[in-house]
Design an enzyme around this catalytic site. Structure first.
Site, mmCIF file in Angstrom:
data_model
loop_
_atom_site.group_PDB
_atom_site.id
_atom_site.type_symbol
_atom_site.label_atom_id
_atom_site.label_comp_id
_atom_site.label_asym_id
_atom_site.label_seq_id
_atom_site.Cartn_x
_atom_site.Cartn_y
_atom_site.Cartn_z
ATOM 1 N N ARG A 1 -3.544 13.438 1.304
ATOM 2 C CA ARG A 1 -4.751 13.044 1.600
ATOM 3 C C ARG A 1 -5.256 13.017 0.091
ATOM 4 N NH1 ARG A 1 -6.133 9.013 4.828
ATOM 5 N NH2 ARG A 1 -6.399 9.469 6.840
ATOM 6 N N GLU B 1 -11.585 3.841 14.126
ATOM 7 C CA GLU B 1 -12.942 3.220 13.842
ATOM 8 C C GLU B 1 -13.332 1.967 14.508
ATOM 9 O OE1 GLU B 1 -15.418 4.691 11.772
ATOM 10 O OE2 GLU B 1 -13.815 6.642 11.755
ATOM 11 N N TYR C 1 -15.938 -0.537 7.362
ATOM 12 C CA TYR C 1 -14.854 -0.243 7.392
ATOM 13 C C TYR C 1 -14.141 -0.486 8.696
ATOM 14 C CZ TYR C 1 -10.145 2.221 7.694
ATOM 15 O OH TYR C 1 -8.799 2.856 7.795
ATOM 16 N N GLY D 1 0.901 -1.262 0.000
ATOM 17 C CA GLY D 1 0.203 0.004 0.101
ATOM 18 C C GLY D 1 0.919 1.317 0.005
ATOM 19 N N GLN E 1 -1.140 7.868 1.254
ATOM 20 C CA GLN E 1 -0.679 8.745 2.035
ATOM 21 C C GLN E 1 0.289 8.216 2.959
ATOM 22 O OE1 GLN E 1 -2.628 12.087 4.669
ATOM 23 N NE2 GLN E 1 -2.723 10.138 5.962
ATOM 24 N N GLN F 1 -9.106 -0.910 0.911
ATOM 25 C CA GLN F 1 -9.813 0.142 0.823
ATOM 26 C C GLN F 1 -10.016 1.211 2.199
ATOM 27 O OE1 GLN F 1 -12.418 2.924 0.610
ATOM 28 N NE2 GLN F 1 -13.860 1.409 1.766
ATOM 29 N N SER G 1 -7.202 0.740 13.056
ATOM 30 C CA SER G 1 -8.044 2.081 12.976
ATOM 31 C C SER G 1 -8.771 2.387 14.153
ATOM 32 C CB SER G 1 -8.815 2.013 11.863
ATOM 33 O OG SER G 1 -9.596 3.227 11.772
#
Length: 336
Positions: A183, A126, A148, A7, A11, A82, A124
């Site tokens: 970003r 999240e 996600y 990846g 960023q 993703q 994350s």
């Protein structure tokens, strides 16, 4: 030392590559199709020619194993998948596959090869869903509110399982929001900064946003990739939260961005309920005390400084690198 960054086109991958090169690493980076990817983030940092690039389909075990055998890394940084929370509601299967299958294939390849490779997984904030006033700590319960977040939670537990079952030196850095001029413009922070800068130059457009009440913990991406490296160097594999410990509302972010350009955001922004997500995190904040205690890492830049650096990056050039990665490499990093 040799590092494999899966990846590298995004960023974090670009900033991490820059950091590792400065530390004397030989850096190998992957994209699903390295021959067609523009790698504009690497170009923007002026390091494209210093990185060895390989094509790898992270959802394909054979492809992953071949790249590991060829590159012979001492460290692997899994930053692929993703990466948009909002997009994950529209593409849940792809989102889960790009994180779960990719993480599993990398871990299984390490186990298969039997070499002392250190593995870093990009987690994350999240995963935690809504956090309390003190911020999430490493053992706070996971209550993700998006596909996600679910995908990142599953990948986290895969890493934990391989660490405990097979003694793989595998860790997860649980990073809360971190921004930079690299970003992609579809991320709300870059959208805000880019639009505000165009308006400051005379554009008559309006900035359209969703729920301004949400609160996030925003840090500076180059600092966060340094934390990734520190996590991998820690001798005992363990997981760390990386965050500033301070949250602000999206309205605060918008207000500060326009104020930096001597503009009143009320004159240039509108709210569109179509941009609201099906489920949202009201407050997302992390407590990085463990990282400060064991790694000596602490965030220096907070929201105001982050905005200032993003605005300067937008105004002073690099418009040529409006991160084509969004259209090329980000697609390539997702797994069908």
């Amino acid at each position: 030392m040799r590092a494999l960054i899966c990846g590298i086109s995004g960023q974090d991958g670009a900033y991490l590559a820059q950091l590792l090169l400065e530390k004397g690493y030989a850096v190998v980076g992957t994209s699903r199709d390295a021959q067609t990817c523009s790698f504009s983030a690497l170009r923007r940092l002026g390091i494209l020619e210093q990185v060895q690039l390989e094509s790898m389909a992270s959802h394909d075990f054979r492809s992953v194993l071949q790249v590991l055998r060829k590159s012979e890394p001492d460290e692997i940084y899994n930053l692929s998948g993703q990466s948009s929370v909002g997009l994950s509601f529209g593409q849940p299967v792809e989102t889960l596959d790009s994180h779960i299958a990719a993480t599993l294939n990398m871990l299984e390849s390490i186990r298969f090869l039997g070499k002392p490779i250190r593995f870093y997984n990009a987690g994350s904030g999240e995963c935690y869903g809504n956090t309390d006033a003190g911020g999430a700590v490493e053992d706070s319960s996971f209550r993700p509110r998006s596909p996600y977040g679910v995908a990142k939670s599953a990948a986290y537990w895969l890493v934990t399982n391989y660490r405990e079952a097979y003694r793989v030196h595998a860790t997860t850095g649980i990073l809360f929001n971190h921004e930079s001029p690299l970003r992609p413009s579809r991320f709300v922070t870059r959208k805000i900064v880019s639009t505000a800068c165009r308006i400051s130059r005379g554009s008559k457009e309006k900035l359209t946003l969703g729920d301004l009440r949400i609160r996030r913990d925003w840090g500076w991406a180059p600092e966060y990739v340094e934390a990734m490296w520190k996590i991998v160097q820690y001798e005992v594999p363990t997981d760390f939260i990386i965050a500033t410990g301070v949250s602000h509302s999206l309205e605060d972010f918008v207000r500060e961005t326009f104020a930096t350009l001597d503009l009143d955001w009320h004159d240039h922004a509108t709210i569109c309920e179509d941009l609201y997500r099906p489920a949202e995190i009201s407050e997302g904040k992390g407590n990085a005390a463990k990282a400060e205690r064991l790694l000596g890492w602490k965030a220096k830049a907070h929201m105001k400084e982050v905005i200032s650096m993003m605005v300067q990056g937008e105004l002073h050039g690099n418009e040529h690198s409006r991160v084509e990665t969004e259209h090329n490499c980000q697609i390539a990093e997702r797994q069908p």
